[in-house]
Design a protein around this motif. Structure first.
Motif, PDB file in Angstrom:
ATOM      1  N   UNK A  36       8.260  -3.232  -3.778  1.00  0.00           N
ATOM      2  CA  UNK A  36       7.160  -2.937  -4.904  1.00  0.00           C
ATOM      3  C   UNK A  36       5.685  -2.870  -3.849  1.00  0.00           C
ATOM      4  N   UNK A  37       5.678  -2.956  -2.600  1.00  0.00           N
ATOM      5  CA  UNK A  37       4.570  -2.771  -1.827  1.00  0.00           C
ATOM      6  C   UNK A  37       3.945  -1.390  -1.902  1.00  0.00           C
ATOM      7  N   UNK A  38       2.611  -1.314  -1.713  1.00  0.00           N
ATOM      8  CA  UNK A  38       2.046  -0.059  -1.861  1.00  0.00           C
ATOM      9  C   UNK A  38       0.966  -0.123  -0.566  1.00  0.00           C
ATOM     10  N   UNK A  39       0.146   0.841  -0.486  1.00  0.00           N
ATOM     11  CA  UNK A  39      -0.846   1.077   0.612  1.00  0.00           C
ATOM     12  C   UNK A  39      -2.026  -0.143   0.267  1.00  0.00           C
ATOM     13  N   UNK A  40      -2.055  -0.529  -1.036  1.00  0.00           N
ATOM     14  CA  UNK A  40      -2.837  -1.720  -1.338  1.00  0.00           C
ATOM     15  C   UNK A  40      -2.402  -2.919  -0.399  1.00  0.00           C
ATOM     16  N   UNK A  41      -1.080  -3.199  -0.689  1.00  0.00           N
ATOM     17  CA  UNK A  41      -0.566  -4.263   0.197  1.00  0.00           C
ATOM     18  C   UNK A  41      -0.763  -4.341   1.617  1.00  0.00           C
ATOM     19  N   UNK A  42      -0.645  -2.962   2.124  1.00  0.00           N
ATOM     20  CA  UNK A  42      -0.655  -2.855   3.584  1.00  0.00           C
ATOM     21  C   UNK A  42      -2.287  -3.093   4.114  1.00  0.00           C
ATOM     22  N   UNK A  43      -3.256  -2.638   3.185  1.00  0.00           N
ATOM     23  CA  UNK A  43      -4.439  -2.697   3.751  1.00  0.00           C
ATOM     24  C   UNK A  43      -5.020  -4.075   3.697  1.00  0.00           C
ATOM     25  N   UNK A  44      -4.445  -4.919   2.656  1.00  0.00           N
ATOM     26  CA  UNK A  44      -4.871  -6.494   2.457  1.00  0.00           C
ATOM     27  C   UNK A  44      -3.972  -7.060   3.747  1.00  0.00           C
TER      28      UNK A  44
END
Length: 151
Positions: A36-44
């Protein structure tokens, strides 16, 4: 997304007998990517790693971040971090992102980290790697960047 971060005096990644990445004093981050990970989680995750205060200040307290001490960062993809281990005697990997999508998101995470901070090295997604490090302290933390889809 999970990241096991370790304060290190040095670390390196070897692939097929050759050094692919190496750092001096800093943080080694083993990163597990979930479906379920996205670029949002990567940036966080990048921000948490760069800002997490695990380096000692003048009083010996964990009060300084990687940015504060201008240390190095080694990011290593690690599928086994997201393994299901709560039952049985064999890990399950159904929570991990599919290889092609996982590689793309890992590469995004590394690119974003390099845009935010100059001293970033990385392992290679999908490669069979040997990771050598000297954990300083030892200091190790498990960071989570929760999926926006988590319940």
């Amino acid at each position: 997304m999970l990241s096991l971060i370790q304060l290190v005096t040095h670390a390196r990644v070897d692939i097929a007998g050759a050094t692919a990445a190496a750092i001096s004093k800093g943080i080694t981050a083993l990163v597990g990517i979930e479906k379920s990970d996205t670029e949002i989680e990567a940036r966080k995750m990048v921000e948490r790693i760069l800002q997490y205060r695990i380096f000692p200040d003048n009083q010996g307290r964990m009060n300084l971040s990687l940015r504060d001490v201008q240390g190095d960062l080694l990011i290593v993809p690690q599928l086994t971090l997201v393994a299901e281990t709560n039952k049985g005697t064999r890990p399950g990997f159904s929570a991990g992102m599919a290889p092609e999508a996982g590689k793309k998101l890992f590469e995004y995470l590394v690119t974003h980290a390099r845009q935010q901070y100059a001293r970033v090295e990385a392992g290679v997604f999908g490669a069979y790697m040997q990771v050598s490090l000297c954990n300083d302290g030892p200091v190790t933390f498990l960071l989570k960047a929760e999926s926006r889809h988590a319940g």
